[in-house]
Design a protein around this motif. Structure first.
Motif, PDB file in Angstrom:
ATOM      1  N   GLN A  75       9.634   7.335   3.605  1.00  0.00           N
ATOM      2  CA  GLN A  75       9.768   5.946   4.031  1.00  0.00           C
ATOM      3  C   GLN A  75      10.906   5.264   3.276  1.00  0.00           C
ATOM      4  N   PRO A  76      12.006   4.920   3.965  1.00  0.00           N
ATOM      5  CA  PRO A  76      13.038   4.129   3.291  1.00  0.00           C
ATOM      6  C   PRO A  76      12.497   2.731   2.987  1.00  0.00           C
ATOM      7  N   ARG A  77      13.055   2.092   1.988  1.00  0.00           N
ATOM      8  CA  ARG A  77      12.578   0.785   1.572  1.00  0.00           C
ATOM      9  C   ARG A  77      12.607  -0.189   2.752  1.00  0.00           C
ATOM     10  N   ALA A  78      11.434  -0.771   3.036  1.00  0.00           N
ATOM     11  CA  ALA A  78      11.312  -1.700   4.165  1.00  0.00           C
ATOM     12  C   ALA A  78      10.313  -2.793   3.795  1.00  0.00           C
ATOM     13  N   ALA A  79      10.632  -4.024   4.153  1.00  0.00           N
ATOM     14  CA  ALA A  79       9.777  -5.160   3.805  1.00  0.00           C
ATOM     15  C   ALA A  79       8.531  -5.199   4.671  1.00  0.00           C
ATOM     16  N   VAL A  80       7.418  -5.557   4.052  1.00  0.00           N
ATOM     17  CA  VAL A  80       6.164  -5.799   4.766  1.00  0.00           C
ATOM     18  C   VAL A  80       6.110  -7.288   5.072  1.00  0.00           C
ATOM     19  N   ARG A  81       6.215  -7.632   6.344  1.00  0.00           N
ATOM     20  CA  ARG A  81       6.188  -9.039   6.741  1.00  0.00           C
ATOM     21  C   ARG A  81       5.155  -9.238   7.840  1.00  0.00           C
ATOM     22  N   PRO A  82       4.313 -10.272   7.780  1.00  0.00           N
ATOM     23  CA  PRO A  82       4.293 -11.287   6.727  1.00  0.00           C
ATOM     24  C   PRO A  82       3.823 -10.689   5.398  1.00  0.00           C
ATOM     25  N   ARG A  83       4.379 -11.201   4.326  1.00  0.00           N
ATOM     26  CA  ARG A  83       4.012 -10.697   3.006  1.00  0.00           C
ATOM     27  C   ARG A  83       2.676 -11.309   2.577  1.00  0.00           C
ATOM     28  N   ALA A  84       1.806 -10.478   2.012  1.00  0.00           N
ATOM     29  CA  ALA A  84       0.514 -10.974   1.536  1.00  0.00           C
ATOM     30  C   ALA A  84       0.736 -12.006   0.436  1.00  0.00           C
ATOM     31  N   ASP A  85      -0.003 -13.129   0.507  1.00  0.00           N
ATOM     32  CA  ASP A  85       0.208 -14.187  -0.485  1.00  0.00           C
ATOM     33  C   ASP A  85      -0.732 -14.071  -1.671  1.00  0.00           C
ATOM     34  N   ARG A  86      -1.619 -13.062  -1.657  1.00  0.00           N
ATOM     35  CA  ARG A  86      -2.454 -12.801  -2.825  1.00  0.00           C
ATOM     36  C   ARG A  86      -2.756 -11.317  -2.903  1.00  0.00           C
ATOM     37  N   SER A  87      -3.120 -10.865  -4.063  1.00  0.00           N
ATOM     38  CA  SER A  87      -3.289  -9.437  -4.317  1.00  0.00           C
ATOM     39  C   SER A  87      -4.460  -8.846  -3.528  1.00  0.00           C
ATOM     40  N   PHE A  88      -4.300  -7.573  -3.190  1.00  0.00           N
ATOM     41  CA  PHE A  88      -5.395  -6.817  -2.577  1.00  0.00           C
ATOM     42  C   PHE A  88      -6.200  -6.051  -3.615  1.00  0.00           C
ATOM     43  N   ARG A  89      -5.821  -6.148  -4.872  1.00  0.00           N
ATOM     44  CA  ARG A  89      -6.597  -5.487  -5.919  1.00  0.00           C
ATOM     45  C   ARG A  89      -7.977  -6.150  -5.994  1.00  0.00           C
ATOM     46  N   GLY A  90      -9.005  -5.310  -6.033  1.00  0.00           N
ATOM     47  CA  GLY A  90     -10.360  -5.831  -6.034  1.00  0.00           C
ATOM     48  C   GLY A  90     -10.928  -6.036  -4.649  1.00  0.00           C
ATOM     49  N   ARG A  91     -10.098  -5.906  -3.619  1.00  0.00           N
ATOM     50  CA  ARG A  91     -10.599  -5.984  -2.237  1.00  0.00           C
ATOM     51  C   ARG A  91     -10.050  -4.839  -1.382  1.00  0.00           C
ATOM     52  N   THR A  92      -9.700  -3.743  -2.059  1.00  0.00           N
ATOM     53  CA  THR A  92      -9.304  -2.505  -1.384  1.00  0.00           C
ATOM     54  C   THR A  92     -10.309  -1.425  -1.763  1.00  0.00           C
ATOM     55  N   TYR A  93     -10.859  -0.776  -0.741  1.00  0.00           N
ATOM     56  CA  TYR A  93     -11.928   0.200  -0.934  1.00  0.00           C
ATOM     57  C   TYR A  93     -11.631   1.460  -0.129  1.00  0.00           C
ATOM     58  N   ALA A  94     -12.352   2.509  -0.447  1.00  0.00           N
ATOM     59  CA  ALA A  94     -12.214   3.750   0.317  1.00  0.00           C
ATOM     60  C   ALA A  94     -13.553   4.453   0.395  1.00  0.00           C
ATOM     61  N   ALA A  95     -13.771   5.140   1.507  1.00  0.00           N
ATOM     62  CA  ALA A  95     -14.971   5.954   1.660  1.00  0.00           C
ATOM     63  C   ALA A  95     -14.762   7.262   0.924  1.00  0.00           C
ATOM     64  N   ALA A  96     -15.759   7.693   0.171  1.00  0.00           N
ATOM     65  CA  ALA A  96     -15.666   8.947  -0.572  1.00  0.00           C
ATOM     66  C   ALA A  96     -17.021   9.635  -0.525  1.00  0.00           C
ATOM     67  N   VAL A  97     -17.087  10.777   0.138  1.00  0.00           N
ATOM     68  CA  VAL A  97     -18.331  11.533   0.235  1.00  0.00           C
ATOM     69  C   VAL A  97     -18.407  12.568  -0.880  1.00  0.00           C
ATOM     70  N   SER A  98     -17.309  13.284  -1.121  1.00  0.00           N
ATOM     71  CA  SER A  98     -17.319  14.351  -2.113  1.00  0.00           C
ATOM     72  C   SER A  98     -16.918  13.834  -3.485  1.00  0.00           C
ATOM     73  N   PRO A  99     -17.342  14.503  -4.558  1.00  0.00           N
ATOM     74  CA  PRO A  99     -16.913  14.126  -5.908  1.00  0.00           C
ATOM     75  C   PRO A  99     -15.401  14.170  -6.067  1.00  0.00           C
ATOM     76  N   GLU A 100     -14.732  15.114  -5.371  1.00  0.00           N
ATOM     77  CA  GLU A 100     -13.274  15.207  -5.450  1.00  0.00           C
ATOM     78  C   GLU A 100     -12.616  13.958  -4.888  1.00  0.00           C
ATOM     79  N   SER A 101     -13.168  13.424  -3.802  1.00  0.00           N
ATOM     80  CA  SER A 101     -12.605  12.205  -3.220  1.00  0.00           C
ATOM     81  C   SER A 101     -12.830  11.008  -4.134  1.00  0.00           C
ATOM     82  N   ALA A 102     -14.001  10.939  -4.774  1.00  0.00           N
ATOM     83  CA  ALA A 102     -14.268   9.830  -5.695  1.00  0.00           C
ATOM     84  C   ALA A 102     -13.270   9.826  -6.841  1.00  0.00           C
ATOM     85  N   GLU A 103     -12.894  11.019  -7.306  1.00  0.00           N
ATOM     86  CA  GLU A 103     -11.898  11.117  -8.378  1.00  0.00           C
ATOM     87  C   GLU A 103     -10.556  10.575  -7.910  1.00  0.00           C
TER      88      GLU A 103
END
Length: 365
Positions: free
Chosen positions: A154-182
């Motif tokens: 992926q060459p550098r490209a802007a994400v627009r509209p740009r998020a005005d606040r962080s997604f840290r703490g509100r980004t999650y993932a499904a993990a069934v196996s211990p390897e995925s949790a790691e």
């Protein structure tokens, strides 16, 4: 406790035209805020009648327009089937149009027919997921996507509209196996828990995930989000009858969609854990496996459902529960009664439950 509702669009056996299923499920969206739910969720699936929601972001854009305060959760967007730059842009746009209400959940998928449909080898799913997740997470934080990986250039490209606040703490993932949790701990994201194995196993794996998360990131992992197929009734006997029919029906749709009766998962790179899971199911037999799945879900009288959800929350250290109230061809009137009784008799008590961190400290003491 945060309490949400997930809309899943099942049509087992094509009992109704697909558009009728969608009409009925969209009507459930209009109950979310009036009944007091904190969020509405959707998950991505294709091809079969297991879950007919090929684009959860598009659906949640609709839900954003039908609500004013409810959070909008993806459970999940399947990254190996999508272009990560487009995912980052879509999530940023949904967040902008909804006033910052998005909870971004992602996963890697496990349905062979879906990988074949998208012409993506299943054995590539884990490394593709990691590369895509890294690009998306950084893109949402910095406002730019840029990546030089094995699968994504992926060459550098802007994400627009740009998020005005962080997604840290509100980004999650499904993990069934211990390897995925790691992997999720190293990515710095929270976990979505879809109940399918004993809760004591889940608690052990979560403890390992939290320890690794703290070591890698230098701060505590967000509390996981737990989901559950739910049926509540004033009668315990009827609740069990309905749970066996409909939650059991959902379970059979899982077996069919993921082809757990077959052996391909054991020999597919990255899915060895699923292969062992499928092998154990085959050994148990259909009736025992269905009863096991029922035991992980939330059904019973309002009091029973409250106690089960609190027990799940205590074991998982979760501050959130997402209920699924319509599934396996359940008639609309039964589903609505299910959702309304939960909202009136279970949810108010759940919202009085204190934070998981405090409960875990108290339990340790």
């Amino acid at each position: 406790m945060h309490v949400g509702a997930s809309i899943i669009f099942q049509n087992p056996g094509k009992q109704q035209p697909d558009h009728v299923v969608w009409e009925e499920e969209l009507a459930m969206v209009d109950l979310v805020e009036p009944l007091g739910f904190d969020s509405v969720w959707a998950t991505e699936h294709h091809i079969t009648d297991y879950i007919m929601c090929p684009d959860p972001v598009q659906f949640l854009a609709y839900a954003a327009g039908r609500t004013t305060t409810a959070k909008l959760g993806t459970m999940v967007v399947v990254l190996p089937w999508r272009d990560p730059f487009r995912v980052a842009s879509q999530i940023a746009m949904l967040d902008a149009m909804s006033g910052g209400r998005v909870i971004f959940g992602m996963g890697r998928g496990a349905g062979r027919c879906e990988f074949e449909g998208f012409r993506v080898p299943m054995e590539e799913s884990r490394p593709r997921f990691v590369e895509a997740a890294e690009m998306i997470i950084e893109g949402l934080e910095s406002g730019y996507c840029e990546y030089d990986g094995e699968f994504y250039k992926q060459p550098r490209a802007a994400v627009r509209p740009r998020a005005d606040r962080s997604f840290r703490g509100r980004t999650y993932a499904a993990a069934v196996s211990p390897e995925s949790a790691e992997i999720m701990a190293k990515l710095g994201v929270g976990l979505l828990i879809i109940p399918q194995k004993p809760w004591d196993h889940v608690a052990k794996e979560l403890a390992e995930y939290r320890a690794l998360f703290q070591r890698v990131n230098g701060f505590d992992a967000p509390a996981p989000i737990a989901a559950g197929w739910t049926f509540v009734d004033e009668s315990e006997e009827r609740a069990y009858e309905m749970a066996k029919k409909y939650i059991g029906g959902y379970w059979h749709s899982v077996l069919a969609h993921y082809e757990f009766a077959g052996d391909h998962l054991k020999t597919t790179k990255g899915y060895e854990y699923y292969g062992k899971f499928a092998e154990n199911l085959q050994k148990q037999g259909d009736d025992a496996a269905t009863e096991f799945f029922l035991g992980l879900q939330v059904w019973g009288t309002p009091e029973m459902c409250y106690e089960k959800i609190v027990a799940i929350s205590n074991q998982a250290g979760s501050d959130s529960f997402v209920g699924v109230f319509k599934y396996a061809g359940m008639p609309k009137d039964i589903a609505e009664a299910n959702m309304r009784l939960f909202a009136s008799d279970v949810m108010p008590e759940l919202k009085k439950v204190g934070p998981a961190a405090e409960r875990m400290v108290a339990a340790a003491a």
